[in-house]
Design a protein around this motif. Sequence first.
Motif, PDB file in Angstrom:
ATOM      1  N   ALA A 180       0.852  -1.190   0.000  1.00  0.00           N
ATOM      2  CA  ALA A 180       0.000   0.000   0.000  1.00  0.00           C
ATOM      3  C   ALA A 180       0.883   1.234   0.000  1.00  0.00           C
ATOM      4  CB  ALA A 180      -0.917   0.016   1.223  1.00  0.00           C
ATOM      5  N   PHE A 181       0.277   2.358  -0.373  1.00  0.00           N
ATOM      6  CA  PHE A 181       1.006   3.624  -0.363  1.00  0.00           C
ATOM      7  C   PHE A 181       0.037   4.765  -0.112  1.00  0.00           C
ATOM      8  CE2 PHE A 181      -0.535   3.454  -4.717  1.00  0.00           C
ATOM      9  CZ  PHE A 181      -0.950   4.756  -4.943  1.00  0.00           C
ATOM     10  N   ALA A 182       0.572   5.862   0.373  1.00  0.00           N
ATOM     11  CA  ALA A 182      -0.119   7.146   0.408  1.00  0.00           C
ATOM     12  C   ALA A 182       0.859   8.173  -0.140  1.00  0.00           C
ATOM     13  CB  ALA A 182      -0.541   7.520   1.822  1.00  0.00           C
ATOM     14  N   ALA A 183       0.417   8.945  -1.129  1.00  0.00           N
ATOM     15  CA  ALA A 183       1.271   9.958  -1.756  1.00  0.00           C
ATOM     16  C   ALA A 183       0.535  11.278  -1.757  1.00  0.00           C
ATOM     17  CB  ALA A 183       1.633   9.550  -3.182  1.00  0.00           C
ATOM     18  N   VAL A 184       1.270  12.364  -1.535  1.00  0.00           N
ATOM     19  CA  VAL A 184       0.636  13.674  -1.495  1.00  0.00           C
ATOM     20  C   VAL A 184       1.517  14.697  -2.201  1.00  0.00           C
ATOM     21  CG1 VAL A 184       1.619  14.271   0.757  1.00  0.00           C
ATOM     22  CG2 VAL A 184      -0.488  15.385  -0.005  1.00  0.00           C
ATOM     23  N   ALA A 185       0.857  15.560  -2.968  1.00  0.00           N
ATOM     24  CA  ALA A 185       1.496  16.740  -3.552  1.00  0.00           C
ATOM     25  C   ALA A 185       0.952  17.950  -2.817  1.00  0.00           C
ATOM     26  CB  ALA A 185       1.191  16.837  -5.047  1.00  0.00           C
ATOM     27  N   VAL A 186       1.844  18.719  -2.153  1.00  0.00           N
ATOM     28  CA  VAL A 186       1.410  19.861  -1.366  1.00  0.00           C
ATOM     29  C   VAL A 186       2.586  20.817  -1.181  1.00  0.00           C
ATOM     30  CG1 VAL A 186       1.901  18.684   0.824  1.00  0.00           C
ATOM     31  CG2 VAL A 186       0.261  20.582   0.775  1.00  0.00           C
ATOM     32  N   ALA A 187       2.328  22.093  -1.332  1.00  0.00           N
ATOM     33  CA  ALA A 187       3.309  23.139  -1.045  1.00  0.00           C
ATOM     34  C   ALA A 187       4.657  22.880  -1.707  1.00  0.00           C
ATOM     35  CB  ALA A 187       3.480  23.288   0.470  1.00  0.00           C
ATOM     36  N   PRO A 247      -0.252  18.835 -10.434  1.00  0.00           N
ATOM     37  CA  PRO A 247       0.142  17.485 -10.844  1.00  0.00           C
ATOM     38  C   PRO A 247       0.659  16.663  -9.669  1.00  0.00           C
ATOM     39  CG  PRO A 247       1.867  19.036 -11.421  1.00  0.00           C
ATOM     40  CD  PRO A 247       0.747  19.844 -10.817  1.00  0.00           C
ATOM     41  N   LEU A 248       0.254  15.410  -9.622  1.00  0.00           N
ATOM     42  CA  LEU A 248       0.819  14.437  -8.694  1.00  0.00           C
ATOM     43  C   LEU A 248       1.529  13.384  -9.536  1.00  0.00           C
ATOM     44  CD1 LEU A 248       1.185  13.108  -5.902  1.00  0.00           C
ATOM     45  CD2 LEU A 248      -1.031  12.010  -6.232  1.00  0.00           C
ATOM     46  N   HIS A 249       2.842  13.261  -9.340  1.00  0.00           N
ATOM     47  CA  HIS A 249       3.632  12.324 -10.131  1.00  0.00           C
ATOM     48  C   HIS A 249       3.571  10.956  -9.453  1.00  0.00           C
ATOM     49  CE1 HIS A 249       5.104  15.501 -12.777  1.00  0.00           C
ATOM     50  NE2 HIS A 249       5.106  16.254 -11.690  1.00  0.00           N
ATOM     51  N   ILE A 250       2.463  10.276  -9.716  1.00  0.00           N
ATOM     52  CA  ILE A 250       2.105   9.064  -8.987  1.00  0.00           C
ATOM     53  C   ILE A 250       3.104   7.930  -9.221  1.00  0.00           C
ATOM     54  CG2 ILE A 250       0.635   8.152 -10.828  1.00  0.00           C
ATOM     55  CD1 ILE A 250      -0.145   8.038  -7.045  1.00  0.00           C
ATOM     56  N   ALA A 251       3.858   7.991 -10.314  1.00  0.00           N
ATOM     57  CA  ALA A 251       4.797   6.915 -10.598  1.00  0.00           C
ATOM     58  C   ALA A 251       6.058   6.982  -9.754  1.00  0.00           C
ATOM     59  CB  ALA A 251       5.172   6.929 -12.080  1.00  0.00           C
ATOM     60  N   VAL A 252       6.258   8.062  -9.015  1.00  0.00           N
ATOM     61  CA  VAL A 252       7.494   8.256  -8.244  1.00  0.00           C
ATOM     62  C   VAL A 252       7.273   7.834  -6.795  1.00  0.00           C
ATOM     63  CG1 VAL A 252       9.217   9.931  -7.483  1.00  0.00           C
ATOM     64  CG2 VAL A 252       8.200  10.142  -9.764  1.00  0.00           C
ATOM     65  N   GLY A 253       7.910   6.749  -6.403  1.00  0.00           N
ATOM     66  CA  GLY A 253       7.921   6.331  -5.007  1.00  0.00           C
ATOM     67  C   GLY A 253       6.784   5.433  -4.575  1.00  0.00           C
ATOM     68  N   THR A 254       5.792   5.196  -5.429  1.00  0.00           N
ATOM     69  CA  THR A 254       4.588   4.493  -5.001  1.00  0.00           C
ATOM     70  C   THR A 254       4.513   3.048  -5.455  1.00  0.00           C
ATOM     71  OG1 THR A 254       3.379   5.215  -6.956  1.00  0.00           O
ATOM     72  CG2 THR A 254       3.274   6.647  -5.019  1.00  0.00           C
ATOM     73  N   GLY A 279       6.519   8.453 -16.772  1.00  0.00           N
ATOM     74  CA  GLY A 279       5.665   8.211 -15.624  1.00  0.00           C
ATOM     75  C   GLY A 279       4.251   8.729 -15.789  1.00  0.00           C
ATOM     76  N   VAL A 280       3.321   8.029 -15.182  1.00  0.00           N
ATOM     77  CA  VAL A 280       1.931   8.467 -15.163  1.00  0.00           C
ATOM     78  C   VAL A 280       1.809   9.720 -14.300  1.00  0.00           C
ATOM     79  CG1 VAL A 280      -0.428   7.849 -14.524  1.00  0.00           C
ATOM     80  CG2 VAL A 280       1.099   6.119 -15.486  1.00  0.00           C
ATOM     81  N   VAL A 281       1.075  10.722 -14.798  1.00  0.00           N
ATOM     82  CA  VAL A 281       0.781  11.934 -14.041  1.00  0.00           C
ATOM     83  C   VAL A 281      -0.706  11.972 -13.735  1.00  0.00           C
ATOM     84  CG1 VAL A 281       0.792  14.461 -14.055  1.00  0.00           C
ATOM     85  CG2 VAL A 281       2.682  13.194 -15.122  1.00  0.00           C
ATOM     86  N   GLU A 282      -1.038  12.238 -12.493  1.00  0.00           N
ATOM     87  CA  GLU A 282      -2.430  12.416 -12.096  1.00  0.00           C
ATOM     88  C   GLU A 282      -2.593  13.878 -11.687  1.00  0.00           C
ATOM     89  OE1 GLU A 282      -3.211   9.526  -9.085  1.00  0.00           O
ATOM     90  OE2 GLU A 282      -3.263   7.878 -10.521  1.00  0.00           O
ATOM     91  N   ALA A 283      -3.208  14.660 -12.548  1.00  0.00           N
ATOM     92  CA  ALA A 283      -3.328  16.096 -12.308  1.00  0.00           C
ATOM     93  C   ALA A 283      -4.700  16.424 -11.728  1.00  0.00           C
ATOM     94  CB  ALA A 283      -3.110  16.871 -13.605  1.00  0.00           C
ATOM     95  N   LEU A 284      -4.705  16.979 -10.530  1.00  0.00           N
ATOM     96  CA  LEU A 284      -5.935  17.551  -9.998  1.00  0.00           C
ATOM     97  C   LEU A 284      -6.368  18.661 -10.954  1.00  0.00           C
ATOM     98  CD1 LEU A 284      -8.115  18.096  -7.896  1.00  0.00           C
ATOM     99  CD2 LEU A 284      -6.421  19.391  -6.585  1.00  0.00           C
ATOM    100  N   SER A 285      -7.604  18.596 -11.427  1.00  0.00           N
ATOM    101  CA  SER A 285      -8.014  19.484 -12.518  1.00  0.00           C
ATOM    102  C   SER A 285      -9.399  20.062 -12.295  1.00  0.00           C
ATOM    103  CB  SER A 285      -8.000  18.725 -13.856  1.00  0.00           C
ATOM    104  OG  SER A 285      -6.709  18.248 -14.160  1.00  0.00           O
ATOM    105  N   ARG A 286      -9.573  21.266 -12.840  1.00  0.00           N
ATOM    106  CA  ARG A 286     -10.891  21.901 -12.906  1.00  0.00           C
ATOM    107  C   ARG A 286     -11.486  21.581 -14.277  1.00  0.00           C
ATOM    108  NH1 ARG A 286      -9.298  26.574 -11.848  1.00  0.00           N
ATOM    109  NH2 ARG A 286      -9.899  26.834  -9.664  1.00  0.00           N
TER     110      ARG A 286
END
Length: 377
Positions: free
Chosen positions: A64-71, A290-297, A334-341
């Motif tokens: 399992a993993f938890a990844a966060v993009a913040v600040a 962007p959350l670079h989900i492929a890095v570290g997870t 790497g797959v990018v998961e971008a929080l988007s409007r």
Amino acid sequence: MEGAGVLSPLDDYPAHQVAEPIRYVGTSDRNFYDRYYFNCFPVGGQLMLAFGLGQYPNLGVTDAFAAVAVAGRHKVVRASRELGDDRMNLAIGPLRLEIIEGMRRLRIVCDPGDDHDISFDLTWTASVGPALEPRQVSRDQYTGRTIVDSVRLGQTGTWAGALRIGDADFEVTPDRWQGFRDRSWGVRPVGESEPKGIRTGRPFGTFYWVYAPMRFDDFSVFVAIEEDRAGNRKREHAVRVDPDGEPVSLGRVEQKLEFVPGGRQVSGAVLRFGGDDRGPVTVRVEPVLPLHIAVGTGYGLDADWKHGSYQGPLTVQSVEMSADDARERGGRYGVVEALSRYYYEGPGGPVTGWGMFEYSIIGPHDPSGFTGMTDGA
């Protein structure tokens, strides 16, 4: 004759699909997996959290993993252990998942720890029913071996609970915090890398992938597109789901992606749908974070940590770097998961929503103007 040691608590439930204990899945393929994924974010784009948990019965591993993009930071907590006999045990070190009500409410937890500064206790509630995607089947171009044979469902929802990142505490309330979750299982490459054999020295080919779940106040839309080098569709899924309704097809979707000059990071996109019987639909995509989900997870870029790879009886690790470093490590593979409007224009008038815009473009793609593995826009 096998004894009771192969049985588990789940064998007492009417969940069997083959004439074997639940411990044995219906294929001997080492790459069988069974996985959960969630993301969580406040409307506005302050941060994005992703959580995943998978089981790999034929490898004897769960992680399992938890990844966060913040600040401007990219933070990951990851854990792996031996699967054991009880597949209902969804706890791996500090990370765990609880199914409160199937397809309606689920809970994810990350306990505090000395080696990581992320912790949370969050409950997700569905806003629409699940949308089941078409079965995905892919074969290796050189051997004909089936490398992907899986199904997936998607749902949008809201979050409630508490989240702590470093010294910052966030009160997570369903009026502001949203998120998408998927549930998939089947066969896809997992675990330690296999020998390349006949593929040694031969080109990878093309992987073009766009995945866009989006939530508006009164409905949700789910999009999945996979194309070959020439832009021919290998897979397509586009549906609208109302809170109390079944998924309704939106017909063929045409996408136009805009890229950051010199790279393959998406700076914007437009999705056009043939629509249902209410008429055509256009959605404009504005990536915010962007959350670079492929890095570290575990999604393939880290040689020492891939989903399903054996890390020992129990291993817990943390990874942290700047968002810029994560982008560089993710590169163009790497797959990018971008929080988007999302800006929707269609029947009923224009509305604005939020969601994830996931993409990965590896190798040549003629419609995008990419001719090699790493060239940019």
